[in-house]
Scaffold this active site. Structure first.
Site, PDB file in Angstrom:
ATOM      1  N   ARG A  63       0.631  -1.282  -0.051  1.00 59.69           N
ATOM      2  CA  ARG A  63      -0.042   0.092  -0.050  1.00 59.69           C
ATOM      3  C   ARG A  63       1.095   1.283   0.003  1.00 59.69           C
ATOM      4  NH1 ARG A  63      -2.981   0.541   4.541  1.00 59.69           N
ATOM      5  NH2 ARG A  63      -1.371  -0.502   5.858  1.00 59.69           N
ATOM      6  N   LYS A 127       5.343 -10.484  10.223  1.00 57.19           N
ATOM      7  CA  LYS A 127       4.422 -10.388   9.329  1.00 57.19           C
ATOM      8  C   LYS A 127       4.418 -11.408   8.091  1.00 57.19           C
ATOM      9  CE  LYS A 127       2.575  -6.873   5.742  1.00 57.19           C
ATOM     10  NZ  LYS A 127       2.420  -5.697   5.627  1.00 57.19           N
ATOM     11  N   ARG A 246       2.054   0.328  19.690  1.00 55.85           N
ATOM     12  CA  ARG A 246       3.104   0.893  20.371  1.00 55.85           C
ATOM     13  C   ARG A 246       3.696   0.049  21.290  1.00 55.85           C
ATOM     14  NH1 ARG A 246       1.337   6.328  23.135  1.00 55.85           N
ATOM     15  NH2 ARG A 246       3.201   5.591  24.558  1.00 55.85           N
TER      16      ARG A 246
HETATM   17  C1  BT5 Z   1       0.689  -4.896   2.188  1.00 53.49           C
HETATM   18  O1  BT5 Z   1       1.221  -3.635   1.945  1.00 53.49           O
HETATM   19  O2  BT5 Z   1       1.118  -5.679   3.264  1.00 53.49           O
HETATM   20  C2  BT5 Z   1      -0.038  -5.494   0.905  1.00 53.49           C
HETATM   21  C3  BT5 Z   1       0.825  -6.397  -0.069  1.00 53.49           C
HETATM   22  C4  BT5 Z   1       0.140  -7.158  -0.936  1.00 53.49           C
HETATM   23  C5  BT5 Z   1       0.842  -7.718  -1.863  1.00 53.49           C
HETATM   24  C6  BT5 Z   1       0.020  -8.578  -3.034  1.00 53.49           C
HETATM   25  S1  BT5 Z   1       0.968  -9.716  -3.887  1.00 53.49           S
HETATM   26  C7  BT5 Z   1      -0.295  -9.793  -4.910  1.00 53.49           C
HETATM   27  C8  BT5 Z   1      -0.880  -8.520  -5.207  1.00 53.49           C
HETATM   28  N1  BT5 Z   1      -0.001  -8.096  -6.347  1.00 53.49           N
HETATM   29  C9  BT5 Z   1       0.790  -6.852  -5.756  1.00 53.49           C
HETATM   30  O3  BT5 Z   1       1.808  -6.266  -6.553  1.00 53.49           O
HETATM   31  N2  BT5 Z   1       0.390  -6.630  -4.612  1.00 53.49           N
HETATM   32  C10 BT5 Z   1      -0.573  -7.799  -3.904  1.00 53.49           C
HETATM   33  P1  BT5 Z   1       1.679  -2.862   3.271  1.00 53.49           P
HETATM   34  O4  BT5 Z   1       0.861  -2.774   4.473  1.00 53.49           O
HETATM   35  O5  BT5 Z   1       2.212  -1.560   2.451  1.00 53.49           O
HETATM   36  O6  BT5 Z   1       3.056  -3.657   3.683  1.00 53.49           O
HETATM   37  C11 BT5 Z   1       4.505  -3.283   2.962  1.00 53.49           C
HETATM   38  C12 BT5 Z   1       5.454  -3.570   3.852  1.00 53.49           C
HETATM   39  O7  BT5 Z   1       5.359  -5.090   4.251  1.00 53.49           O
HETATM   40  C13 BT5 Z   1       6.882  -3.119   3.078  1.00 53.49           C
HETATM   41  O8  BT5 Z   1       7.058  -2.137   3.351  1.00 53.49           O
HETATM   42  C14 BT5 Z   1       7.889  -4.372   4.072  1.00 53.49           C
HETATM   43  O9  BT5 Z   1       8.056  -3.573   5.352  1.00 53.49           O
HETATM   44  C15 BT5 Z   1       6.825  -5.481   4.473  1.00 53.49           C
HETATM   45  N3  BT5 Z   1       7.016  -6.481   3.533  1.00 53.49           N
HETATM   46  C16 BT5 Z   1       7.372  -6.418   2.122  1.00 53.49           C
HETATM   47  N4  BT5 Z   1       7.373  -7.662   1.407  1.00 53.49           N
HETATM   48  C17 BT5 Z   1       7.048  -8.466   2.482  1.00 53.49           C
HETATM   49  C18 BT5 Z   1       6.901 -10.012   2.581  1.00 53.49           C
HETATM   50  N5  BT5 Z   1       6.950 -10.906   1.561  1.00 53.49           N
HETATM   51  N6  BT5 Z   1       6.632 -10.464   3.726  1.00 53.49           N
HETATM   52  C19 BT5 Z   1       6.329  -9.782   4.858  1.00 53.49           C
HETATM   53  N7  BT5 Z   1       6.349  -8.435   4.703  1.00 53.49           N
HETATM   54  C20 BT5 Z   1       6.688  -7.702   3.806  1.00 53.49           C
END
Ligand code: BT5
Length: 253
Positions: A63, A127, A246
């Protein structure tokens, strides 16, 4: 890059117990982002439930411009939705997707999976997945990223993998997503009830960044899926934003 993998699609489809989700299912070896292809399919008029899966993504999105680490072994899935819900209630779609994904992940891994508002999936403090809802006009594309079977060194710090086999897991996720989406569309409050039962946010001190920044205790979720935060100046409603729980010095997330 966009090499289709019909054999993998057939394997996953063989395990599907859905009516609409994953019908049809397009599977690719590698895509920039499954949500972009999902959007193209929606714009081409494909029905609700049409799904796109990639074995790996080269530009996986989170996001607010963040990125999603997408090495092979993870589940990268997008589903086309045409919600019969007023737009101000679309936050609930993300919550329904999070509850469905958490339910499938918990069943597959045998570990408790919790949700953090609006739609992150956690195992303890790590996560394991996240949901990205892109809304365009009358449809939405729900993007689901879950670390099904990703070696730890390929994940960012603080992430965890379930250690489950992708094929049956993908079918199970589609089943649970459809189940909770249909409950939502039928007007049931089951989605909120299940979301609250899995919540790692409610009752905790939180810092929120969104339209405005605020601090308080995450008090409840309202019927439209917004987070209600108890602050020094009263209850504030957060419709969109980022929430971090927090540290209180006693080791909570
Ligand atoms: C999310 O964003 O958690 C939503 C992720 C959605 C991914 C899916 S995959 C299929 C579809 N196609 C896409 O292009 N996207 C969707 P957010 O809340 O903004 O979290 C992002 C943050 O999670 C990053 O800044 C990292 O800190 C962490 N992160 C990144 N990759 C990760 C992973 N594989 N596992 C756990 N944490 C991750």
């Amino acid at each position: 890059m966009m090499r289709p993998l019909p054999a993998l699609a057939a394997e996953i489809t063989a395990g599907l117990r859905t009516v609409r989700f994953g019908r049809p299912l397009y599977v690719y070896e590698r895509l920039p982002s499954t949500n972009d292809i999902g959007r193209a399919r929606a714009e081409a008029g494909m029905p609700e439930g049409t799904a796109v899966l990639a074995v790996g993504q080269t530009a996986g999105r989170g996001r607010r411009g963040r990125s999603w680490a997408s090495p092979p072994g993870g589940l990268y899935l997008s589903v086309v939705l045409r919600p019969r819900l007023p737009v101000e209630r679309w936050t609930l779609i993300g919550l329904a997707m999070a509850v469905g994904a958490a339910s499938a992940a918990e069943a597959a891994a045998g570990l408790p999976v919790r949700v953090k508002w609006p739609n992150d999936l956690f195992i303890e403090e790590r996560k394991v997945g996240g949901i990205l809802i892109d809304t365009v006009g009358a449809y939405a594309v729900a993007g689901i990223g879950i670390n099904a079977h990703v070696p730890a060194p390929q994940l960012p710090a603080g992430a965890i993998s379930l250690g489950v086999d992708l094929v049956p897991f993908a079918a199970a996720v589609l089943g649970e997503l459809e189940r909770y989406y249909d409950l939502l569309m039928d007007g049931s409050d089951e989605v909120l009830r299940h979301w609250k039962a899995r919540s790692a946010t409610l009752g905790r001190p939180v810092v929120v960044s969104g339209a405005e920044d605020l601090e308080g205790i995450a008090d409840d979720i309202d019927p439209d899926g917004a987070l209600l935060v108890r602050t020094a100046s009263g209850i504030r409603r957060v419709a969109a934003g980022d929430v971090s729980v927090r540290e209180t010095g006693i080791g909570v997330m």
